[in-house]
Write an enzyme that holds these catalytic residues in place. Structure first.
Site, PDB file in Angstrom:
ATOM      1  N   HIS A 113      15.719  19.267  77.638  1.00  0.00           N
ATOM      2  CA  HIS A 113      16.486  18.697  78.745  1.00  0.00           C
ATOM      3  C   HIS A 113      16.131  19.587  80.208  1.00  0.00           C
ATOM      4  O   HIS A 113      16.566  20.713  80.113  1.00  0.00           O
ATOM      5  CB  HIS A 113      18.039  18.526  78.342  1.00  0.00           C
ATOM      6  N   GLU A 116      19.157  22.083  81.700  1.00  0.00           N
ATOM      7  CA  GLU A 116      19.897  23.359  80.843  1.00  0.00           C
ATOM      8  C   GLU A 116      18.766  24.640  81.073  1.00  0.00           C
ATOM      9  O   GLU A 116      18.230  25.010  80.263  1.00  0.00           O
ATOM     10  CB  GLU A 116      19.583  22.656  79.500  1.00  0.00           C
ATOM     11  N   ARG A 171      17.919  15.266  83.712  1.00  0.00           N
ATOM     12  CA  ARG A 171      17.909  15.698  82.312  1.00  0.00           C
ATOM     13  C   ARG A 171      16.701  15.135  81.440  1.00  0.00           C
ATOM     14  O   ARG A 171      16.128  15.943  80.781  1.00  0.00           O
ATOM     15  CB  ARG A 171      19.010  14.652  81.674  1.00  0.00           C
ATOM     16  N   HIS A 241      19.299  24.187  73.631  1.00  0.00           N
ATOM     17  CA  HIS A 241      20.041  23.265  74.328  1.00  0.00           C
ATOM     18  C   HIS A 241      21.153  24.074  75.078  1.00  0.00           C
ATOM     19  O   HIS A 241      21.616  25.186  74.611  1.00  0.00           O
ATOM     20  CB  HIS A 241      20.543  22.252  73.888  1.00  0.00           C
ATOM     21  N   GLU A 315      23.467  24.799  71.103  1.00  0.00           N
ATOM     22  CA  GLU A 315      23.983  24.509  72.348  1.00  0.00           C
ATOM     23  C   GLU A 315      24.714  25.976  72.866  1.00  0.00           C
ATOM     24  O   GLU A 315      25.603  26.166  72.478  1.00  0.00           O
ATOM     25  CB  GLU A 315      24.988  23.292  72.099  1.00  0.00           C
TER      26      GLU A 315
HETATM   27 ZN   LIG Z   1      20.035  19.135  75.747  1.00  0.00          ZN
END
Ligand SMILES: [Zn+2]
Ligand SMILES: *[C@@H]1O[C@H](CO)[C@@H](O)[C@H](O)[C@H]1NC(C)=O
Ligand SMILES: *[C@@H]1O[C@H](CO)[C@@H](O)[C@H](O)[C@H]1NC(C)=O
Ligand SMILES: *[C@@H]1O[C@H](CO)[C@@H](O)[C@H](O)[C@H]1NC(C)=O
Ligand SMILES: *[C@@H]1O[C@H](CO)[C@@H](O)[C@H](O)[C@H]1NC(C)=O
Length: 378
Positions: A113, A116, A171, A241, A315
């Site tokens: 993404h 990020e 994104r 992420h 994340e």
């Molecule tokens: Zn992501």
């Protein structure tokens, strides 16, 4: 007399004299550039100026990759993986100590993404840490005897470039759809697993556009076919992420649990504990469908589904203050704590795969086997 010998023998086995084993530390000071090729010298000094606590545009990351390969040519090679939609080359770094034995693979990708930015920063940090320490850190050199690291620092290069030049919060990829009226596929909805069934959109104007079919995007194709090809060797698939502070396991598209779910959770929880020990950050551990929401077509579920036993999504920071624009002064602590978590996962996988073989070399079991030998033969 015989009894006395027996006793001495036994005592010797159970309480062996200590042979003050001294561990040699290689001097890391002897690092002057004299007599080195000019080219090598310049790549080294450039690399030593590389600031891992800043975000870097793609040109600098490309350059960094070549410098890394040149500087650490004995263990790193850069490999072509495929082309992006806009014909930018995708490269991964392979960190591998030359040995004759067949090795397993730990895969990690960052930057699927675009916005990020902390994630490509982490992949680079990871590579730096491994390379700077593999000769002196027994933990890392142990991994490298059994495993090759494959690192893809920026998966979605077109999107990353767009987020630097046009829209910081972009994104998706940058593929063109509907006759050039909308752009970008969410590459993390484009993998061939429960494709576009839930938590994804078939409308190309949406953030979670799943593409025109499973693996319709060149970036997804490049990663999928490579991983599919090597899946029997890949023990661990990590995809990085941000944001939210989670360590997530399969699945996203169903509440059904994978067969080794308990083990995945146990390993994940230990990683979260090691992470917290660094700077106090709290991470939650669980399956994506339990912790967040339902999605389909993501790379981690797909990797697990094709048979890679340990598959996690990280994340990273933060938990909602700065979101995707994590300040640069948080890059270092974020990378340090994430490094601790990733190494914890690798330790557990290592123990599970190869730990048993090492047990015979501990002094306690050695003593026990010598003792048993005497018991049997005398
Ligand atoms: Zn992501
Ligand atoms: C696509 O866009 C071009 C230029 O705007 C136009 O000439 C063409 O008719 C469009 N095609 C379709 C199928 O809409
Ligand atoms: C997706 O996977 C299924 C099997 O699960 C396979 O039949 C199909 O060909 C795959 N599609 C693509 C585009 O790879
Ligand atoms: C796609 O989404 C946009 C924005 O939500 C909407 O205006 C448009 O009608 C949708 N297109 C289709 C084909 O559903
Ligand atoms: C986010 O993390 C900070 C620092 O770890 C903590 O103080 C704060 O309560 C957290 N906020 C949420 C919403 O979890």
């Amino acid at each position: 007399m015989k009894k006395l010998l027996w006793t001495i023998c036994l005592l010797g086995i159970l309480f062996p004299p200590k042979f003050g084993l001294k561990v040699q530390h290689d001097g890391i000071s002897a690092k002057n550039g004299h007599g080195m090729l000019e080219k090598k010298e310049s790549s080294r000094s450039n690399l030593e100026n590389y600031d891992y606590t800043k975000y870097h545009p793609i040109e600098e990351i490309y350059k960094w990759m070549s410098q890394i390969e040149e500087r650490y040519s004995e263990v790193v090679t850069q490999h072509f993986l495929g082309m992006t939609y806009k014909a930018r080359p995708m490269y991964y770094l392979k960190i591998s100590e030359p040995t004759s034995t067949l090795k397993k693979i730990f895969w990690m990708d960052c930057g699927i993404h675009a916005r990020e930015w902390i994630t490509p920063a982490f992949c680079q940090w990871f590579v730096k840490e491994i390379l700077q320490n593999y000769k002196t850190d027994p933990r890392i050199s142990r991994f490298l005897r059994k495993v090759d690291f494959y690192i893809l620092p920026v998966l979605n290069i077109d999107g990353y470039v767009y987020s630097w030049r046009k829209d910081r919060f972009w994104r998706k990829s940058r593929s063109s759809h509907n006759n050039g009226t909308c752009f970008g596929t969410d590459l993390n909805r484009n993998f061939n697993i429960s494709w576009c069934n839930v938590g994804a959109s078939k409308n190309c104007t949406h953030q979670t556009f799943c593409g025109t079919g499973p693996v319709s995007e060149s970036e997804t194709k490049a990663v999928s076919s490579f991983i599919e090809d090597k899946k029997d060797s890949i023990l661990c698939y990590l995809t990085i992420h941000s944001y939210g502070q989670f360590i997530l396991t399969p699945y996203s598209f169903t509440k059904t649990k994978p067969s080794n779910y308990d083990e995945l959770i146990r390993i994940g929880q230990k990683a979260a504990k090691e992470l917290k020990a660094k700077h106090g950050s709290n991470y939650k551990v669980g399956s994506t469908s339990d912790m967040l929401y339902f999605t389909s077509g993501n790379s981690r579920d797909w990797a697990y589904h094709i048979g890679i036993p340990f598959a996690y999504t990280f994340e990273l920071r933060d938990n909602g203050t700065y979101k995707f624009t994590l300040p640069e002064d948080q890059i270092q602590p974020t990378c340090e704590e994430t490094m601790a978590a990733v190494l914890s996962i690798y330790d557990d996988i290592y123990e599970r795969e190869w730990g048993f073989n090492e047990v015979v070399f501990t002094s306690a079991t050695m003593r026990l086997s010598v003792f048993l030998f005497f018991m049997l033969f005398f």
